[in-house]
Enzyme design. Structure first.
Site, PDB file in Angstrom:
ATOM      1  N   SER A 117     -43.769 -36.954  -7.885  1.00 59.45           N
ATOM      2  CA  SER A 117     -43.279 -37.017  -6.508  1.00 59.45           C
ATOM      3  C   SER A 117     -42.312 -38.171  -6.303  1.00 59.45           C
ATOM      4  O   SER A 117     -42.240 -38.727  -5.222  1.00 59.45           O
ATOM      5  CB  SER A 117     -44.469 -37.164  -5.560  1.00 59.45           C
ATOM      6  OG  SER A 117     -45.261 -38.267  -5.978  1.00 59.45           O
ATOM      7  N   CYS A 118     -41.580 -38.545  -7.354  1.00 56.12           N
ATOM      8  CA  CYS A 118     -40.631 -39.644  -7.216  1.00 56.12           C
ATOM      9  C   CYS A 118     -39.575 -39.269  -6.179  1.00 56.12           C
ATOM     10  O   CYS A 118     -39.042 -38.170  -6.191  1.00 56.12           O
ATOM     11  CB  CYS A 118     -39.969 -39.959  -8.554  1.00 56.12           C
ATOM     12  SG  CYS A 118     -41.176 -40.523  -9.781  1.00 56.12           S
TER      13      CYS A 118
END
Lengths: 208, 101
Positions: A117-118
């Protein structure tokens, strides 16, 4: 959610406070308390970190985009080093390596993190739920055009789509194209047109 | 995960609950102290396997992964964790009642 569950003061109870305690919430409380007791963290640090994250929002990114639309020199610096350009505007984005990718008539950029989920969270705040879903992460790289259509964005076949896969150390932000008919708008009015999704690439800026 | 077939992207969104914000803060702060890194978080997340993605929410996976790393670093023991979780659960039936010791 209907507000049919009100506290004595008439306000809805906080969602996290009025549901039965879950196993993982219990773990969060226990881990947090142990970290404090062991002298690793202080409660004040934790509160301050939450406040810092709460203060970050897509409005920060929108201000950066609007500045790039009105100031060609700033835009050049943003495309060269988006971390430095954001700091120049007073946004503390930490050690994050931020890369701005520019939408043009020919190219549309889309960002994703296929591993987890960067997200450019230090500029835009926490990512939306859908950004973290398996469906988005799986399909954004496989059939981006179809995913964009589900977001209501139909691009012409001639438009090339570039998908950028973020990493822990390298985050992307889309610099959307300035909408037509905005020549007379102020920088602040322009910023109001810049949506979160337009900086992820799943949307376009609002029309004035 | 990238490139595997999947269904439509659910575009629902939600405001983060306090406990989720706290998990996020713990991760950032533990990373700053050097106790473990985001790579350590990711390794623990991937070790959980496919099923965790179906049965646990995002920040549930995160607190599990943070805890795994803290146990491995020896920050506290599994016994200390177990005892504290039992104590927390005894404080009350909701998060609001249990959150402060």
């Amino acid at each position: 959610m209907p507000h049919d569950h009100l506290s004595p003061s008439g306000h809805p109870y906080r969602k996290d406070d009025d549901h039965p305690l879950t196993y993982w919430q219990t773990m969060e409380i226990a881990v947090r308390e142990l970290l404090v007791e062991k002298g690793v963290l202080t409660p004040a640090q934790i509160t301050a970190q939450i406040e810092t994250m709460d203060a970050r929002s897509p409005a920060n990114g929108a201000a950066v985009v609007a500045r790039a639309w009105v100031d060609p020199d700033f835009k050049a610096r943003l495309l060269q080093d988006a971390s430095a350009a954001s700091r120049e505007m007073g946004f503390d984005i930490g050690p994050l390596h931020l890369i701005a990718v520019e939408n043009t008539k020919e190219i549309h950029n889309l960002i994703v993190c296929t591993l987890c989920s960067c997200y450019p969270r230090n500029l835009l705040g926490l990512p939306p739920d859908w950004y973290k879903t398996r469906a988005y992460r799986s399909r954004a790289v496989r059939e981006p055009r179809k995913v964009l259509e589900e977001f209501g964005l139909s691009l012409s076949k001639e438009t090339q789509i570039r998908v950028h896969d973020s990493t822990a150390d390298m985050r992307y932000i889309v610099l959307p194209a300035r909408p037509d008919g905005t020549d007379n708008l102020s920088e602040a009015d322009l910023a109001a047109l810049v949506t979160r999704d337009s900086m992820i690439g799943t949307g376009l800026p609002k029309q004035p | 995960m990238g490139g595997t077939p999947a269904g439509p992207v659910c575009q629902d969104d939600h405001d983060f609950a306090l406990w989720e914000k706290r998990v996020d803060a713990l991760m950032v702060l533990c990373g700053n102290t050097g106790l473990f890194t985001v790579d350590g978080l990711r390794r623990a997340l991937e070790d959980m396997g496919e099923e965790a993605f179906e049965t646990m929410s995002y920040y549930e996976r995160w607190i599990a992964a943070i805890n795994q790393n803290l146990l491995e670093s020896g920050t506290y023991s599994i016994e200390e964790l177990g005892a504290r979780m039992e104590e927390v659960a005894r404080r009350g039936p909701t998060y609001g009642e249990a959150q402060d010791g």
